[in-house]
Design a protein around this motif. Structure first.
Motif, PDB file in Angstrom:
ATOM      1  N   ASN A  46     -18.031 -86.371 -17.571  1.00  0.00           N
ATOM      2  CA  ASN A  46     -16.862 -87.186 -17.912  1.00  0.00           C
ATOM      3  C   ASN A  46     -16.425 -88.123 -16.795  1.00  0.00           C
ATOM      4  N   TYR A  51      -8.726 -90.860 -20.833  1.00  0.00           N
ATOM      5  CA  TYR A  51      -7.682 -90.226 -21.645  1.00  0.00           C
ATOM      6  C   TYR A  51      -6.349 -90.582 -21.000  1.00  0.00           C
ATOM      7  N   ASN A  52      -5.679 -91.595 -21.557  1.00  0.00           N
ATOM      8  CA  ASN A  52      -4.505 -92.178 -20.915  1.00  0.00           C
ATOM      9  C   ASN A  52      -4.894 -92.607 -19.504  1.00  0.00           C
ATOM     10  N   THR A  57      -9.496 -85.363 -20.769  1.00  0.00           N
ATOM     11  CA  THR A  57      -8.457 -84.363 -20.976  1.00  0.00           C
ATOM     12  C   THR A  57      -8.475 -83.356 -19.830  1.00  0.00           C
ATOM     13  N   ASP A  58      -7.449 -82.546 -19.741  1.00  0.00           N
ATOM     14  CA  ASP A  58      -7.442 -81.498 -18.723  1.00  0.00           C
ATOM     15  C   ASP A  58      -8.669 -80.614 -18.851  1.00  0.00           C
ATOM     16  N   GLU A  59      -9.012 -80.281 -20.084  1.00  0.00           N
ATOM     17  CA  GLU A  59     -10.163 -79.401 -20.325  1.00  0.00           C
ATOM     18  C   GLU A  59     -11.465 -80.056 -19.883  1.00  0.00           C
ATOM     19  N   GLU A  60     -11.614 -81.345 -20.142  1.00  0.00           N
ATOM     20  CA  GLU A  60     -12.837 -82.047 -19.756  1.00  0.00           C
ATOM     21  C   GLU A  60     -12.946 -82.177 -18.243  1.00  0.00           C
TER      22      GLU A  60
END
Length: 296
Positions: A46, A51-52, A57-60
């Motif tokens: 990633n 993401y924004n 995302t936090d998870e990614e």
């Protein structure tokens, strides 16, 4: 503390984006530099995500960091940039495999969250240094990262404007003041007792600096230092009604009752000449001929 194995030609280096996003065009020059050093850059899944304001995302982002920490083929993990986001994922990281097979974790600013987590949960040294987003801004800063990764060491000279001048040696810890402040009282709150503490910050109101320094003081983080090392406090802001002190004066006021030396002008932080330092390792600061010399 354990110093991770130094890098050699052909070693794989993971590039991860645990905070803000960065484009392929922005990262490409640093990829070329790492290749010229003789290492093999490996991009996290990633690294170009979005993401924004984050790279995913936090998870990614957490999954990318965990992959880099656990992968036995990866010998160093370099965050491509800071910004904000590491504090959101640091508690989800599993450091068991990393502790068994240490490797260099590199970055500054928001990456302070990882430095502190590693220092509180493991006995592994980390590397506070320039990141790929800044590789082209200062040749000597980027070279200092290479020197640290390959075990060649670094020596820095800077102007002596020391409060309570004296020579110092000890274990170096610290990072971005805002992150150190944010982690007080948490599981990743660092131990500063008997250590040399480094601080720096960017784009903060002066009264915020005062509040953070007072909080560190109230939490006992400033009482038993061997020395305080102050990097750049860049682009400080003030209100219409002035706070009345600059960053240096605020820091001096916070530590006025102590006896240890406070070294200003250290070439690290949010400045182009952001020189590499090994956190968790011994360092020496010597005053000579109107300058301070830092050895590590």
């Amino acid at each position: 503390m354990v110093i991770p194995p130094y890098l050699k030609k052909g070693d794989k280096v993971a590039l991860v984006a645990p905070a803000r996003k960065m484009s392929a065009a922005e990262l490409e020059p640093a990829i070329q530099t790492i290749g010229q050093w003789g290492f093999e850059p490996v991009l996290a899944p990633n690294v170009y995500g979005s993401y924004n304001q984050f790279s995913g995302t936090d998870e990614e982002r957490c999954a990318d960091m965990q992959w880099a920490l656990d992968n036995p083929d990866i010998k160093a993990v370099i965050a491509i940039r800071g910004g904000y986001g590491c504090l959101r994922i640091v508690d989800a990281l599993n450091l068991v495999s990393f502790t068994r097979h240490p490797k260099w974790v590199v970055g500054y600013s928001d990456i302070t969250a990882f430095h502190s987590a590693i220092h509180t949960k493991t006995n592994v040294c980390t590397l506070h240094a320039t990141m790929p987003v800044n590789f082209d801004k200062h040749e000597k800063a980027t070279k200092s990262l290479y020197n640290a990764l390959t075990g060649q060491g670094n020596t820095y000279h800077f102007a002596d404007e020391t409060l309570r001048p004296a020579n110092s040696d000890g274990v170096l810890v610290g990072g971005n003041l805002s992150l150190l402040y944010a982690m007080i009282g948490t599981p990743t709150d660092i131990d500063t007792n008997g250590k040399i503490l480094f601080i720096e910050d960017l784009d903060e109101y002066l009264y915020h600096i005062d509040r953070m320094m007072l909080t560190l003081k109230r939490a006992g983080k400033l009482a038993n230092l061997k020395a305080l090392v102050v990097g750049s406090f860049t682009e400080m802001k003030d209100n219409t009604i002035a706070f009345g002190k600059n960053a240096r004066e605020i820091i001096c006021d916070a530590v006025k009752e102590y006896t240890y030396p406070v070294y200003f002008n250290f070439p690290a932080g949010h400045q182009d000449a952001n020189k590499a330092m090994v956190f968790g390792a011994e360092c020496t600061l010597e005053i000579t001929g109107g300058e301070v010399v830092f050895y590590q």
